[in-house]
Enzyme design. Sequence first.
Site, PDB file in Angstrom:
ATOM      1  N   ARG A   1    -133.278  55.331  17.718  1.00 55.38           N
ATOM      2  CA  ARG A   1    -132.109  55.066  17.665  1.00 55.38           C
ATOM      3  C   ARG A   1    -131.978  53.590  16.238  1.00 55.38           C
ATOM      4  NH1 ARG A   1    -127.921  54.778  22.190  1.00 55.38           N
ATOM      5  NH2 ARG A   1    -128.631  56.578  22.234  1.00 55.38           N
TER       6      ARG A   1
ATOM      7  N   CYS B   1    -122.994  66.629  29.585  1.00 55.53           N
ATOM      8  CA  CYS B   1    -122.543  66.341  30.997  1.00 55.53           C
ATOM      9  C   CYS B   1    -121.284  64.550  31.196  1.00 55.53           C
ATOM     10  CB  CYS B   1    -123.862  65.358  31.440  1.00 55.53           C
ATOM     11  SG  CYS B   1    -124.529  63.307  30.377  1.00 55.53           S
TER      12      CYS B   1
ATOM     13  N   LYS C   1    -120.964  47.316  25.213  1.00 54.06           N
ATOM     14  CA  LYS C   1    -120.518  47.880  23.814  1.00 54.06           C
ATOM     15  C   LYS C   1    -119.670  46.476  23.325  1.00 54.06           C
ATOM     16  CE  LYS C   1    -122.256  52.398  24.621  1.00 54.06           C
ATOM     17  NZ  LYS C   1    -122.213  54.165  24.877  1.00 54.06           N
TER      18      LYS C   1
ATOM     19  N   CYS D   1    -120.770  61.003  25.854  1.00 51.07           N
ATOM     20  CA  CYS D   1    -121.305  60.232  25.352  1.00 51.07           C
ATOM     21  C   CYS D   1    -120.343  60.515  23.548  1.00 51.07           C
ATOM     22  CB  CYS D   1    -122.757  60.180  24.417  1.00 51.07           C
ATOM     23  SG  CYS D   1    -123.746  60.240  26.149  1.00 51.07           S
TER      24      CYS D   1
ATOM     25  N   CYS E   1    -121.551  65.821  21.621  1.00 52.03           N
ATOM     26  CA  CYS E   1    -122.703  64.751  21.705  1.00 52.03           C
ATOM     27  C   CYS E   1    -124.136  65.479  21.784  1.00 52.03           C
ATOM     28  CB  CYS E   1    -122.830  64.459  23.340  1.00 52.03           C
ATOM     29  SG  CYS E   1    -123.165  65.394  24.275  1.00 52.03           S
TER      30      CYS E   1
ATOM     31  N   LYS F   1    -126.422  49.030  29.739  1.00 48.37           N
ATOM     32  CA  LYS F   1    -125.515  48.335  28.523  1.00 48.37           C
ATOM     33  C   LYS F   1    -124.818  47.670  27.655  1.00 48.37           C
ATOM     34  CE  LYS F   1    -126.165  52.839  28.364  1.00 48.37           C
ATOM     35  NZ  LYS F   1    -125.523  54.590  28.035  1.00 48.37           N
TER      36      LYS F   1
ATOM     37  N   CYS G   1    -131.841  65.395  24.581  1.00 46.50           N
ATOM     38  CA  CYS G   1    -131.280  64.878  26.108  1.00 46.50           C
ATOM     39  C   CYS G   1    -131.702  65.191  27.477  1.00 46.50           C
ATOM     40  CB  CYS G   1    -129.815  64.567  25.789  1.00 46.50           C
ATOM     41  SG  CYS G   1    -129.105  63.685  26.965  1.00 46.50           S
TER      42      CYS G   1
ATOM     43  N   ARG H   1    -125.345  46.492  21.845  1.00 44.09           N
ATOM     44  CA  ARG H   1    -125.331  48.094  20.983  1.00 44.09           C
ATOM     45  C   ARG H   1    -125.169  47.490  19.839  1.00 44.09           C
ATOM     46  NH1 ARG H   1    -127.261  52.424  24.503  1.00 44.09           N
ATOM     47  NH2 ARG H   1    -128.077  50.812  26.554  1.00 44.09           N
TER      48      ARG H   1
HETATM   49 FE1  SRM Z   1    -124.922  58.443  25.574  1.00 45.78          FE
HETATM   50  C1  SRM Z   1    -127.290  58.342  27.688  1.00 45.78           C
HETATM   51  C2  SRM Z   1    -126.723  60.078  23.597  1.00 45.78           C
HETATM   52  C3  SRM Z   1    -122.910  57.656  22.741  1.00 45.78           C
HETATM   53  C4  SRM Z   1    -122.652  56.799  27.523  1.00 45.78           C
HETATM   54  N1  SRM Z   1    -126.492  58.674  25.650  1.00 45.78           N
HETATM   55  C5  SRM Z   1    -127.432  58.830  26.441  1.00 45.78           C
HETATM   56  C6  SRM Z   1    -129.009  59.485  26.176  1.00 45.78           C
HETATM   57  C7  SRM Z   1    -129.714  57.932  25.387  1.00 45.78           C
HETATM   58  C8  SRM Z   1    -129.975  60.257  27.309  1.00 45.78           C
HETATM   59  C9  SRM Z   1    -130.996  59.421  27.883  1.00 45.78           C
HETATM   60  O1  SRM Z   1    -130.111  57.827  28.875  1.00 45.78           O
HETATM   61  O2  SRM Z   1    -131.950  59.906  28.399  1.00 45.78           O
HETATM   62  C10 SRM Z   1    -128.436  60.169  24.700  1.00 45.78           C
HETATM   63  C11 SRM Z   1    -129.127  60.551  24.128  1.00 45.78           C
HETATM   64  C12 SRM Z   1    -129.684  62.252  23.728  1.00 45.78           C
HETATM   65  C13 SRM Z   1    -130.126  62.319  22.251  1.00 45.78           C
HETATM   66  O3  SRM Z   1    -131.722  63.610  23.112  1.00 45.78           O
HETATM   67  O4  SRM Z   1    -130.614  61.850  21.728  1.00 45.78           O
HETATM   68  C14 SRM Z   1    -127.286  59.913  24.617  1.00 45.78           C
HETATM   69  N2  SRM Z   1    -124.950  58.572  22.891  1.00 45.78           N
HETATM   70  C15 SRM Z   1    -125.619  59.418  22.239  1.00 45.78           C
HETATM   71  C16 SRM Z   1    -125.475  59.220  21.434  1.00 45.78           C
HETATM   72  C17 SRM Z   1    -126.956  59.894  20.465  1.00 45.78           C
HETATM   73  C18 SRM Z   1    -124.592  60.675  21.351  1.00 45.78           C
HETATM   74  C19 SRM Z   1    -123.475  61.515  19.836  1.00 45.78           C
HETATM   75  O5  SRM Z   1    -123.208  62.372  20.018  1.00 45.78           O
HETATM   76  O6  SRM Z   1    -123.795  60.656  19.158  1.00 45.78           O
HETATM   77  C20 SRM Z   1    -124.341  58.251  20.945  1.00 45.78           C
HETATM   78  C21 SRM Z   1    -125.897  57.180  20.282  1.00 45.78           C
HETATM   79  C22 SRM Z   1    -124.528  55.792  20.264  1.00 45.78           C
HETATM   80  C23 SRM Z   1    -125.671  54.926  19.165  1.00 45.78           C
HETATM   81  O7  SRM Z   1    -125.752  54.831  18.629  1.00 45.78           O
HETATM   82  O8  SRM Z   1    -125.511  54.311  20.250  1.00 45.78           O
HETATM   83  C24 SRM Z   1    -123.858  57.993  22.402  1.00 45.78           C
HETATM   84  N3  SRM Z   1    -122.571  57.255  25.069  1.00 45.78           N
HETATM   85  C25 SRM Z   1    -122.451  56.766  23.576  1.00 45.78           C
HETATM   86  C26 SRM Z   1    -120.668  56.971  24.119  1.00 45.78           C
HETATM   87  C27 SRM Z   1    -120.226  56.571  23.241  1.00 45.78           C
HETATM   88  C28 SRM Z   1    -119.407  55.483  22.478  1.00 45.78           C
HETATM   89  O9  SRM Z   1    -120.439  54.182  22.823  1.00 45.78           O
HETATM   90  O10 SRM Z   1    -118.628  54.677  21.636  1.00 45.78           O
HETATM   91  C29 SRM Z   1    -121.225  56.545  25.403  1.00 45.78           C
HETATM   92  C30 SRM Z   1    -119.771  57.161  26.388  1.00 45.78           C
HETATM   93  C31 SRM Z   1    -119.047  55.134  26.552  1.00 45.78           C
HETATM   94  C32 SRM Z   1    -119.703  54.449  27.627  1.00 45.78           C
HETATM   95  O11 SRM Z   1    -120.504  53.668  26.928  1.00 45.78           O
HETATM   96  O12 SRM Z   1    -119.522  54.267  28.106  1.00 45.78           O
HETATM   97  C33 SRM Z   1    -121.940  56.832  25.985  1.00 45.78           C
HETATM   98  N4  SRM Z   1    -124.939  57.282  27.223  1.00 45.78           N
HETATM   99  C34 SRM Z   1    -123.453  57.359  27.920  1.00 45.78           C
HETATM  100  C35 SRM Z   1    -123.979  56.702  29.458  1.00 45.78           C
HETATM  101  C36 SRM Z   1    -123.332  56.714  30.945  1.00 45.78           C
HETATM  102  C37 SRM Z   1    -122.809  55.245  30.954  1.00 45.78           C
HETATM  103  C38 SRM Z   1    -122.316  54.938  32.056  1.00 45.78           C
HETATM  104  O13 SRM Z   1    -122.142  53.877  31.920  1.00 45.78           O
HETATM  105  O14 SRM Z   1    -121.992  55.346  32.684  1.00 45.78           O
HETATM  106  C39 SRM Z   1    -125.748  57.327  28.832  1.00 45.78           C
HETATM  107  C40 SRM Z   1    -126.476  57.254  30.629  1.00 45.78           C
HETATM  108  C41 SRM Z   1    -126.573  56.531  30.845  1.00 45.78           C
HETATM  109  O15 SRM Z   1    -126.412  55.273  30.379  1.00 45.78           O
HETATM  110  O16 SRM Z   1    -127.537  56.273  32.271  1.00 45.78           O
HETATM  111  C42 SRM Z   1    -125.577  57.632  28.008  1.00 45.78           C
HETATM  112 FE1  SF4 Z   2    -126.448  63.218  27.019  1.00 42.80          FE
HETATM  113 FE2  SF4 Z   2    -124.774  63.496  28.513  1.00 42.80          FE
HETATM  114 FE3  SF4 Z   2    -124.901  61.883  26.121  1.00 42.80          FE
HETATM  115 FE4  SF4 Z   2    -124.377  64.217  25.456  1.00 42.80          FE
HETATM  116  S1  SF4 Z   2    -123.062  63.460  27.417  1.00 42.80           S
HETATM  117  S2  SF4 Z   2    -125.639  63.289  24.549  1.00 42.80           S
HETATM  118  S3  SF4 Z   2    -125.209  65.567  27.493  1.00 42.80           S
HETATM  119  S4  SF4 Z   2    -125.840  61.570  28.535  1.00 42.80           S
END
Ligand code: SRM
Ligand code: SF4
Length: 581
Positions: free
Chosen positions: A80, A486, A222, A490, A441, A220, A447, A149
């Site tokens: 990323r 899931c 944000k 995201c 997402c 993390k 993922c 981030r």
């Molecule tokens: Fe996310 C984890 C993709 C925005 C909440 N997110 C992941 C991972 C890295 C999976 C992993 O941990 O193995 C995903 C990578 C998948 C892949 O194959 O690419 C992933 N997240 C993404 C992206 C690429 C989704 C998208 O379709 O664009 C976004 C990248 C953002 C960036 O450029 O930084 C992305 N993730 C978000 C958001 C939205 C936001 O930030 O506005 C959220 C919800 C807001 C938040 O953070 O609460 C989000 N991602 C998560 C979580 C749950 C965090 C939590 O506190 O519970 C995880 C899992 C974790 O961190 O354990 C996660």
């Molecule tokens: Fe992966 Fe879940 Fe985030 Fe989708 S919402 S990119 S399935 S961690």
Amino acid sequence: MSDETPAGAPAKPSAVEVAKTASNYLRGDIAKELADGLPGFGKPSVQLLKNHGTYQQDDRETRKSVDGKKSERQISFMIRTCVPGGKLTAEQLLSAIDMGDELGNGTIRLTTRQAIQHHGVVKGELKDFMQRVHANQMTTLAACGDVERNIMCCPAPIKGDTVREQMQAKLDELAKHLAPRTRAYYEIWLTDPDTGEQSRVAGGPDVIEPIYGPTYLPRKFKTAFALPEDNCVDVYANDLGFIVVHEQGKILGYNVLAGGGMGVTPSAAKTFPALAKRLGFVPPEDVLAIAEAIVKVQRDFGNRADRKTARLKYTIHTMGLENFRAKVEEYFGKPLAPCHPADVHGFDDHIGWFEQGDGKFFYGFNVENGRVHDTGEFQLKTAVRRILREIKPGVRITSHQSLLFTDLTATDRVRIADILHAHGVKTSEEISTLRRWSMACVALPTCSLAVAESERVLPGLIDSLEPEVAKLGLTHDAFTLRMTGCPNACARPYNSDIGIVGRTAGKYTIFLGGRLLGDRLNTHYKDVVPFEDLCPELTAVLACYKAERKSGETLGDFCHRKGVDGVRTWADEWLAGARGR
Ligand code: SRM
Ligand code: SF4
């Protein structure tokens, strides 16, 4: 790991904390393992690597060999790249596309936080990748990991809109201020492979982390900046949010929000999605100091034993908002003024053709689910490349996974449409309102946390919903429909009008009653809905909305007013009738 320990015993730090503590500011064994010839890294390095912007993954579809037995995982990396405020140049985006072709899986992914992801990079090419990102004057450092981030901000380039411009400049200051200072990134990735010299490294002494300390944050973190009239970044979904308070073209200051976050673990009742809380007001000159104070409170009081409850929202929940505010004020060194009444009341996705205030224009181009790829006759990547090369616009990434081409002349509108059409791609004006406001997402196949499909199935769901929406006469109604593979959320499904969240393979939970403004969480509507039932289920909800909405009422506001139980009863009857017809 659990945070439950015998009374009085200090909670045991999580494995990730152990890895960070032993890492000497994120170095660990990454450099050694990078050279060991194996396809992947060991567990502690995998955790540390996230802070360097990369995730070790494997293509989940190749896990099973043809005879049904487990085959060896084919390890590759997601990388990323930070794009603070989504702002980059045509050359930078072109280079990212080239890198996707030469080192990745031939695509790039615009993210929900205005950044760029590559998939499918193999270990042996990680260093080359990072060096090319750096040569492109970008970084992957802190794009992931337990740090601040990519900071989000409204990306619209409206010249002369001093409020928006000053807010965007404030983001740049804050992004620099909260960037990790460790030299580990430079040592590991930017060292010249032949001479061992860090020839591409900007100078500067090796300082310890003045803000983060040696173990960085518990989780993390944000941050986003929004305008009251334009909350295009979903400011309430962030750990830290700033809403500009302005009058007559002058910024008075910022309302500070804290503790937003979406991710949930359904099996852990202690987890929940949360909108950020309104904490106080600061003048513009105090933005960096208040952000630093909040980051440091989270650093010192966040849960380092249980990563499931380590985000700032849980720190606030555990401390209580008033105690949290008092602690922040202590770190800030003065009391926080109460919030100004200003709050979000508008949302613009910036899609379409707009004047940008200096005689030029910008074009908001919808990229479905942020995936820039060429598939069959749909040659989006080729079209974007041609626009970047031939027109050389400025570029911005939106928090809806889309692109703004900026600094255009009036004639560029036709040129862009011609290029898109020549490569089988629709203009933003040619896609439905439904598709425009949808997001998915990444999910499968990359993922590791996905339990269901998202990016790969949402376009098909929209295909089948579009005629139903048209039959109901709702073609021009704007509502957010967001899908994730899931509950980690995201694509921010929990504050949207319709949220569809992967529950298990092929089955989803539907949520209703959030809204475009992003300032209200939605409510659980139906669970374990098979993918093939999503279209009829949502059509029934939309039929209910059409039949009973008040004038001017949005879908989310309607569902919120009627309540999910009321909508469900009505929609189930309608569905039963429709099935009997
Ligand atoms: Fe996310 C984890 C993709 C925005 C909440 N997110 C992941 C991972 C890295 C999976 C992993 O941990 O193995 C995903 C990578 C998948 C892949 O194959 O690419 C992933 N997240 C993404 C992206 C690429 C989704 C998208 O379709 O664009 C976004 C990248 C953002 C960036 O450029 O930084 C992305 N993730 C978000 C958001 C939205 C936001 O930030 O506005 C959220 C919800 C807001 C938040 O953070 O609460 C989000 N991602 C998560 C979580 C749950 C965090 C939590 O506190 O519970 C995880 C899992 C974790 O961190 O354990 C996660
Ligand atoms: Fe992966 Fe879940 Fe985030 Fe989708 S919402 S990119 S399935 S961690």
